[in-house]
Design a protein around this motif. Structure first.
Motif, short mmCIF file in Angstrom:
data_model
loop_
_atom_site.label_atom_id
_atom_site.label_comp_id
_atom_site.label_asym_id
_atom_site.label_seq_id
_atom_site.Cartn_x
_atom_site.Cartn_y
_atom_site.Cartn_z
N TRP A 20 0.83 -1.20 0.00
CA TRP A 20 0.00 0.00 0.00
C TRP A 20 0.87 1.26 0.00
O TRP A 20 0.58 2.23 -0.68
CB TRP A 20 -0.96 0.03 1.20
CG TRP A 20 -1.79 1.26 1.16
CD1 TRP A 20 -2.97 1.43 0.51
CD2 TRP A 20 -1.46 2.53 1.74
NE1 TRP A 20 -3.41 2.73 0.66
CE2 TRP A 20 -2.50 3.41 1.42
CE3 TRP A 20 -0.40 2.99 2.52
CZ2 TRP A 20 -2.50 4.74 1.84
CZ3 TRP A 20 -0.40 4.31 2.93
CH2 TRP A 20 -1.45 5.17 2.59
N ASN A 24 0.78 4.35 -2.57
CA ASN A 24 0.65 5.73 -2.13
C ASN A 24 1.74 6.61 -2.76
O ASN A 24 1.46 7.73 -3.21
CB ASN A 24 0.69 5.82 -0.61
CG ASN A 24 0.23 7.16 -0.10
OD1 ASN A 24 -0.85 7.63 -0.42
ND2 ASN A 24 1.08 7.79 0.70
N ARG A 46 -5.29 5.44 6.40
CA ARG A 46 -6.12 4.89 5.32
C ARG A 46 -7.03 3.79 5.82
O ARG A 46 -8.19 3.70 5.44
CB ARG A 46 -5.21 4.37 4.19
CG ARG A 46 -5.92 3.54 3.13
CD ARG A 46 -7.00 4.34 2.40
NE ARG A 46 -7.62 3.60 1.35
CZ ARG A 46 -8.75 2.89 1.48
NH1 ARG A 46 -9.35 2.82 2.63
NH2 ARG A 46 -9.26 2.25 0.45
N SER A 86 -9.01 -0.79 -3.05
CA SER A 86 -7.58 -0.63 -3.32
C SER A 86 -7.09 -1.88 -4.03
O SER A 86 -7.43 -2.99 -3.64
CB SER A 86 -6.84 -0.43 -1.99
OG SER A 86 -5.48 -0.13 -2.18
N TYR A 88 -3.35 -3.27 -6.06
CA TYR A 88 -1.96 -2.97 -6.40
C TYR A 88 -1.22 -4.27 -6.69
O TYR A 88 -1.44 -5.28 -6.00
CB TYR A 88 -1.27 -2.23 -5.25
CG TYR A 88 0.18 -1.93 -5.52
CD1 TYR A 88 0.54 -0.85 -6.32
CD2 TYR A 88 1.19 -2.73 -5.01
CE1 TYR A 88 1.87 -0.56 -6.58
CE2 TYR A 88 2.53 -2.45 -5.27
CZ TYR A 88 2.87 -1.38 -6.05
OH TYR A 88 4.18 -1.10 -6.32
#
Length: 149
Positions: A20, A24, A46, A86, A88
């Motif tokens: 994360w 960011n 978050r 989210s 990623y």
């Protein structure tokens, strides 16, 4: 490459902290107007609202050869609405179809829960992600403007 996608309990969210944080930094690098926001935004800030009682799906990509997490997707349901919160994947693991597998799992979960109203937020400046989401039927609806401070 020996890769697994594993569903984890939301209480294990800390296992994706470093991933994360990379996301960011990517957002900070891409944003035109809100660099300070991302510079000061922490993992704990978050995910402060994440708790074990929520309705979340948390999938991680595990590189079994190196015993490390290399991607994740966090999705949520609130009432009749769903959101891919989210997603990623480490750069060197992209282009292997792993993002599509994560999206497929999230979309199946929404479908199993009879959720048709699904949203994904994309940072302004990360327009290169839009074709990926378009493959799954996600199109821009509006611009959400924030006052810059």
């Amino acid at each position: 490459m020996n890769i697994s996608i594993v569903e984890k309990d939301i209480t294990e969210i800390d296992i994706i902290r470093s991933l994360w944080e990379k996301l960011n930094v990517m957002h900070k690098d891409k944003t035109q107007y809100f660099k300070r926001r991302f510079e000061n935004f922490t993992f704990d800030q978050r995910f402060v609202s994440i708790n074990a009682q929520g309705n979340y799906k948390f999938d991680v990509i595990l590189d079994n050869d190196n015993n490390k997490y290399v991607g994740y997707c966090l999705s949520s349901i609130d009432g009749a609405s769903g959101e891919v919160q989210s997603i990623y994947i480490e750069k060197e693991y992209r282009k292997y179809g792993l993002g599509g597998k994560l999206m497929g799992r999230a979309l199946s979960w929404f479908e199993e829960n009879e959720i048709a109203n699904i949203a994904i937020g994309v940072i302004y400046g990360n327009e290169e992600a839009l074709p990926f989401y378009a493959r799954y039927g996600f199109m821009p609806l509006s611009y959400n403007l924030k006052r810059q401070k």
